[in-house]
Design a protein around this motif. Structure first.
Motif, short mmCIF file in Angstrom:
data_model
loop_
_atom_site.label_atom_id
_atom_site.label_comp_id
_atom_site.label_asym_id
_atom_site.label_seq_id
_atom_site.Cartn_x
_atom_site.Cartn_y
_atom_site.Cartn_z
N ASP A 148 0.85 -1.18 0.00
CA ASP A 148 0.00 0.00 0.00
C ASP A 148 0.89 1.23 0.00
O ASP A 148 2.08 1.15 -0.31
CB ASP A 148 -0.98 -0.01 1.18
N ARG A 149 0.34 2.39 0.36
CA ARG A 149 1.08 3.65 0.24
C ARG A 149 2.29 3.72 1.16
O ARG A 149 3.24 4.46 0.90
CB ARG A 149 0.16 4.84 0.51
N THR A 150 2.28 2.98 2.27
CA THR A 150 3.42 3.01 3.20
C THR A 150 4.27 1.75 3.13
O THR A 150 5.30 1.67 3.79
CB THR A 150 2.93 3.20 4.65
N SER A 151 3.83 0.76 2.37
CA SER A 151 4.58 -0.50 2.23
C SER A 151 4.75 -0.79 0.75
O SER A 151 3.90 -1.44 0.13
CB SER A 151 3.82 -1.64 2.92
N PRO A 152 5.85 -0.30 0.15
CA PRO A 152 6.05 -0.46 -1.30
C PRO A 152 6.35 -1.90 -1.66
O PRO A 152 6.61 -2.74 -0.78
CB PRO A 152 7.26 0.45 -1.57
N SER B 208 8.91 -3.33 -2.74
CA SER B 208 10.21 -3.83 -2.27
C SER B 208 10.20 -4.14 -0.78
O SER B 208 11.04 -4.89 -0.29
CB SER B 208 11.30 -2.80 -2.56
N GLU B 209 9.24 -3.55 -0.04
CA GLU B 209 9.14 -3.79 1.40
C GLU B 209 7.68 -3.91 1.81
O GLU B 209 7.14 -3.09 2.55
CB GLU B 209 9.78 -2.64 2.19
N PRO B 210 7.00 -4.95 1.35
CA PRO B 210 5.57 -5.09 1.69
C PRO B 210 5.38 -5.38 3.17
O PRO B 210 6.30 -5.84 3.86
CB PRO B 210 5.13 -6.28 0.83
N LEU B 211 4.20 -5.09 3.65
CA LEU B 211 3.82 -5.49 5.01
C LEU B 211 3.69 -7.01 5.01
O LEU B 211 2.96 -7.57 4.19
CB LEU B 211 2.49 -4.84 5.39
N ARG B 212 4.41 -7.68 5.90
CA ARG B 212 4.41 -9.14 5.92
C ARG B 212 4.01 -9.66 7.29
O ARG B 212 4.31 -9.06 8.31
CB ARG B 212 5.81 -9.68 5.58
N ALA B 213 3.34 -10.80 7.28
CA ALA B 213 3.01 -11.50 8.52
C ALA B 213 3.06 -12.99 8.24
O ALA B 213 2.61 -13.45 7.19
CB ALA B 213 1.62 -11.09 9.02
N HIS B 214 3.61 -13.74 9.19
CA HIS B 214 3.70 -15.20 9.04
C HIS B 214 2.99 -15.87 10.21
O HIS B 214 3.22 -15.53 11.37
CB HIS B 214 5.16 -15.66 8.99
N GLY B 215 2.15 -16.83 9.89
CA GLY B 215 1.44 -17.56 10.92
C GLY B 215 0.12 -16.90 11.27
O GLY B 215 -0.05 -15.69 11.16
N ARG B 216 -0.83 -17.71 11.70
CA ARG B 216 -2.18 -17.21 11.94
C ARG B 216 -2.21 -16.13 13.02
O ARG B 216 -2.96 -15.16 12.91
CB ARG B 216 -3.10 -18.37 12.31
N ARG C 286 -5.99 3.65 -2.31
CA ARG C 286 -7.08 4.46 -1.79
C ARG C 286 -7.10 5.82 -2.45
O ARG C 286 -6.06 6.42 -2.72
CB ARG C 286 -6.94 4.63 -0.27
N ASP C 287 -8.32 6.32 -2.72
CA ASP C 287 -8.42 7.64 -3.33
C ASP C 287 -8.46 8.72 -2.25
O ASP C 287 -8.31 8.44 -1.06
CB ASP C 287 -9.64 7.73 -4.26
N GLY C 288 -8.68 9.96 -2.70
CA GLY C 288 -8.61 11.08 -1.77
C GLY C 288 -9.93 11.48 -1.16
O GLY C 288 -10.02 12.50 -0.47
N GLY C 289 -10.99 10.72 -1.42
CA GLY C 289 -12.26 11.03 -0.78
C GLY C 289 -13.02 12.17 -1.42
O GLY C 289 -13.51 13.06 -0.74
N ALA D 161 4.85 -3.67 11.88
CA ALA D 161 5.63 -2.80 11.02
C ALA D 161 5.46 -1.36 11.50
O ALA D 161 4.45 -1.01 12.11
CB ALA D 161 5.17 -2.92 9.57
N HIS D 162 6.47 -0.53 11.23
CA HIS D 162 6.42 0.88 11.65
C HIS D 162 6.93 1.77 10.52
O HIS D 162 7.85 1.40 9.80
CB HIS D 162 7.29 1.11 12.89
N PHE D 163 6.31 2.93 10.41
CA PHE D 163 6.81 3.98 9.51
C PHE D 163 6.86 5.25 10.35
O PHE D 163 5.83 5.83 10.68
CB PHE D 163 5.90 4.15 8.30
#
Length: 238
Positions: A33-37, A39-47, A112-115, A178-180
């Motif tokens: 998404d806009r904060t996770s390009p 090359s560095e997607p938001l990742r999670a492993h395991g339920r 996401r658009d700008g509303g 994850a943090h930005f």
């Protein structure tokens, strides 16, 4: 009920636990998404880790609609439309790998658009009126919630370390969020699970992937703004 019916019903009812039940115990999840390009997607492993991510993503007053869902053998894909209270929308395209009727891998792209479909009321706020404040030993997190966009201010005192002061609250070996962030003061040292290390100091931005430890360097407190921390980070489960 088929997996398709189960997942569509869960998404449209914003039932996080039901969505989570469609994942395999050892599933992998990725989101761009806009904060996770890419090359560095938001990742999670395991339920468990995926559950924390989903609770964060679904923790909004959002209407969800699944507009298309295609299944072919051990693969599936769907298009999800999210409508926020301000009228703005987001589209999520998700690609699924399946095994034994459960999701073993999901990768998605959210835009996401700008509303523009409804007027948005402009409002200024300060952290003095934070929606939620979480305190823990040598640290404090103040959270301002918006329409699909949250921001947190965190203050970590000298001597603070995630593995010493937040780990007992989180119940995990490493931080799974994850943090930005933008560093307002002090120096933060980060060590990733695979062993790489780096630091960020005043006036620098830092993108931290899940599965890390972190601590304050020196005698100056670290104060930062974080656009990704929410969910249950440092929230007491008692």
């Amino acid at each position: 009920m088929t997996l398709q019916e189960e997942l569509v019903r869960a998404i449209e009812h914003r039932d996080v636990e039901a969505v989570l039940a469609t994942f395999d115990e050892e599933a992998d999840y990725e989101l761009v998404d806009r904060t996770s390009p890419p090359s560095e997607p938001l990742r999670a492993h395991g339920r468990d880790a995926i559950g924390r991510t989903l609770h964060d993503l679904f923790d909004r007053a959002v209407r969800n609609e699944v507009e298309q869902f295609v299944v072919q053998g051990d693969h599936a894909a769907y298009l999800q439309r999210c409508t926020y209270p301000d009228g703005s929308q987001a589209l999520i395209t998700a690609m699924l790998d399946l095994r034994s009727g459960r999701i073993v891998h999901q990768s998605g792209i959210r835009a996401r658009d700008g509303g523009t479909s409804a007027p948005v009321r402009t409002r200024t706020r300060t952290f003095a009126e934070a929606d939620e404040v979480r305190t823990f030993e040598k640290g404090r997190l103040e959270l301002l919630r918006g329409n699909g966009s949250d921001v947190a201010r965190a203050v970590f005192e000298p001597g603070w370390r995630w593995s010493r002061h937040v780990k007992p609250i989180a119940g995990t070996e490493l931080c799974t969020y994850a943090h930005f962030c933008y560093i307002l003061s002090g120096t933060l040292h980060v060590r990733m699970a695979e062993g790489s290390e780096f630091e960020a100091t005043k006036d620098e931005t830092i993108r931290i992937a899940p599965h890390h430890d972190a601590w304050v360097v020196g005698d100056e407190p670290v104060t930062l703004l974080d656009w990704e921390t929410s969910g249950d980070y440092a929230r007491s489960q008692g």
